[in-house]
Design an enzyme around this catalytic site. Structure first.
Site, PDB file in Angstrom:
ATOM      1  N   LYS A   1       0.795  -1.237   0.000  1.00 44.71           N
ATOM      2  CA  LYS A   1       0.000   0.000   0.000  1.00 44.71           C
ATOM      3  C   LYS A   1       0.828   1.288   0.000  1.00 44.71           C
ATOM      4  O   LYS A   1       0.356   2.308  -0.464  1.00 44.71           O
ATOM      5  CB  LYS A   1      -0.959   0.008   1.183  1.00 44.71           C
ATOM      6  CG  LYS A   1      -0.255   0.168   2.514  1.00 44.71           C
ATOM      7  CD  LYS A   1      -1.212   0.015   3.673  1.00 44.71           C
ATOM      8  CE  LYS A   1      -0.488   0.376   4.953  1.00 44.71           C
ATOM      9  NZ  LYS A   1      -0.999  -0.296   6.121  1.00 44.71           N
TER      10      LYS A   1
ATOM     11  N   ARG B   1      -6.151   0.771  17.655  1.00 45.28           N
ATOM     12  CA  ARG B   1      -6.697   0.876  16.309  1.00 45.28           C
ATOM     13  C   ARG B   1      -7.636  -0.314  16.182  1.00 45.28           C
ATOM     14  O   ARG B   1      -8.577  -0.403  16.958  1.00 45.28           O
ATOM     15  CB  ARG B   1      -5.589   0.928  15.249  1.00 45.28           C
ATOM     16  CG  ARG B   1      -6.107   1.527  13.931  1.00 45.28           C
ATOM     17  CD  ARG B   1      -5.035   1.682  12.861  1.00 45.28           C
ATOM     18  NE  ARG B   1      -4.756   0.415  12.184  1.00 45.28           N
ATOM     19  CZ  ARG B   1      -3.900   0.292  11.177  1.00 45.28           C
ATOM     20  NH1 ARG B   1      -3.234   1.353  10.724  1.00 45.28           N
ATOM     21  NH2 ARG B   1      -3.683  -0.878  10.604  1.00 45.28           N
TER      22      ARG B   1
HETATM   23  C1  LIG Z   1       0.041  -0.899   6.667  1.00 45.12           C
HETATM   24  C2  LIG Z   1      -0.117  -2.144   7.394  1.00 45.12           C
HETATM   25  C3  LIG Z   1       0.963  -3.024   7.549  1.00 45.12           C
HETATM   26  C4  LIG Z   1       2.361  -2.692   7.028  1.00 45.12           C
HETATM   27  O1  LIG Z   1       2.917  -1.660   7.795  1.00 45.12           O
HETATM   28  P1  LIG Z   1       4.424  -1.178   7.576  1.00 45.12           P
HETATM   29  O2  LIG Z   1       4.703  -0.315   8.760  1.00 45.12           O
HETATM   30  O3  LIG Z   1       4.471  -0.433   6.295  1.00 45.12           O
HETATM   31  O4  LIG Z   1       5.284  -2.372   7.552  1.00 45.12           O
HETATM   32  C5  LIG Z   1       0.759  -4.201   8.210  1.00 45.12           C
HETATM   33  N1  LIG Z   1      -0.455  -4.526   8.725  1.00 45.12           N
HETATM   34  C6  LIG Z   1      -1.510  -3.713   8.614  1.00 45.12           C
HETATM   35  C7  LIG Z   1      -2.815  -4.114   9.206  1.00 45.12           C
HETATM   36  C8  LIG Z   1      -1.387  -2.494   7.958  1.00 45.12           C
HETATM   37  O5  LIG Z   1      -2.445  -1.691   7.844  1.00 45.12           O
END
Ligand SMILES: *Cc1c(COP(=O)(O)O)cnc(C)c1O
Length: 359
Positions: free
Chosen positions: A36, A131
């Protein structure tokens, strides 16, 4: 060439993926590559897959859909729980999703039953970051209900820290997650195959050898893309930090006072700005703004360039110390940290160029 331009070095992303997937494998975990941060740029996804990511995760259904259409046959994981209205789409593009609400999981089950393919669910546990996720004590009952839902398979539990509340993943926190796993297994009467431990915020634990055994996978975006862990933002040994670079064009250079002239009220975003008086300075306007980047997450690569701030479409830099190397028409180069990469990737105004075999 069109600016602003985000360049993407595939070879560096593949290399970072390889380093991280090996590091995790050595400690009994597999790597889920999270796309993402680049709006699931397909070259980036490709680099993650060829670097050893064993599944691809994204928070957006549209991104997973594109990844599928591109032809990715491996496991796709939807990282943000789908809305009730999205469950039909979710089961089509995602093999697995992270969930905390039983009503949503029931709809996922109904949708999956129609397709004839079991949808895998990871029950998210809130370890204090506030969250997503259910509170620990509620996990066994909710897991049991999810386990009894037709069309879905409860594959495991997961957690997410350091995203909203900034709570640091420690070995104690991870131990709690493993304790919840045991309680859930007792309640549903079978073992769970997966414990999805967290994000790039967990990499420090792995490097320090502090990750308790029993965590089966990490979902990593930033670590792969930027080569940094997400607690102290320290570089991961052996990883590249410059797989992405942003270039943009200077459209004005003028000598101006460093303090605004007149009564100061709110800026374009409702903040009251404060300025230090440094006298008359050379200032450059770079042709990109809040729509395209986060000014506090850009790092100028040219000497003597200092970012002062940005409105929607104008990035304002102090270039007094850059001498005559910066003028109208100059192209300035910036490294990006996560929020700038995210915005640049999703801005339709930022051109993207994939460097082939650059490194
Ligand atoms: C964005 C996200 C990740 C990845 O996070 P990074 O800090 O970019 O490694 C993993 N799990 C969830 C649920 C996320 O929303």
């Amino acid at each position: 060439m069109s600016y602003p331009l985000l360049t993407i070095d595939k070879a560096k992303i593949k290399h970072n993926t390889r380093i991280l997937s090996n590091m995790l494998l050595q400690q009994g975990m597999r790597l889920v590559g999270v796309a993402k941060g680049t709006c699931a740029n397909l070259s980036v996804v490709q680099a993650m897959v060829s670097g050893g990511a064993s599944a691809i995760g994204d928070s957006r259904i549209d991104n997973l859909k594109r990844i599928r259409e591109w032809g990715y046959k491996g496991e796709t994981i939807l990282l943000r729980a789908p809305g009730h209205s999205q469950c039909d789409e979710a089961v089509l593009c995602a093999d697995t999703s992270l969930n905390s609400e039983i009503t949503t999981v029931k709809l996922l089950g109904e949708a999956a039953s129609k397709t004839g393919k079991m949808h895998k669910v990871i029950l998210m546990i809130d370890l204090g970051d506030l969250r997503e996720g259910v509170m620990m004590e509620q996990a066994p009952n909710i897991a049991l209900e999810m386990d009894r839902t037709t069309g879905v398979h409860l594959a495991g539990i997961g957690a997410n820290l350091a995203c909203y509340g900034g709570v640091i993943p420690t070995s104690e926190k991870m131990g709690l997650l493993l304790q919840v796993k045991n309680e859930v297994e007792q309640r549903i009467g079978r073992p769970l195959e997966r414990v999805s431990g967290g994000t790039s915020a967990n990499i420090k634990l792995v490097i320090d050898g502090q990750m308790p055994s029993g965590i089966t996978e990490l979902r990593i975006g930033e670590g792969i893309l930027l080569g940094t862990e997400a607690i102290m933002r320290e570089a991961i040994p052996g990883c590249f930090n410059d797989a992405f670079m942003l270039r943009a064009e200077v459209i004005e250079v003028q000598r101006k006072p460093s303090k605004p002239i007149g009564e100061v009220g709110q800026d374009a975003f409702g903040n009251v700005p404060v300025f230090e008086d440094r006298g008359i300075r050379r200032r450059a306007i770079v042709s990109m703004g809040q729509q395209d980047i986060d000014p506090s997450a850009l790092i100028p690569r040219s000497k003597g360039v200092e970012i002062l701030g940005a409105s929607s479409d104008h990035l304002i830099c102090d270039v007094e110390d850059a001498g005559c190397s910066v003028g109208v028409g100059s192209i300035l180069e910036f490294a990006l940290s996560y929020s700038a990469l995210l915005k640049a990737s999703t801005s339709p105004f930022v051109a993207k160029e994939v460097l082939k075999n650059a490194r």
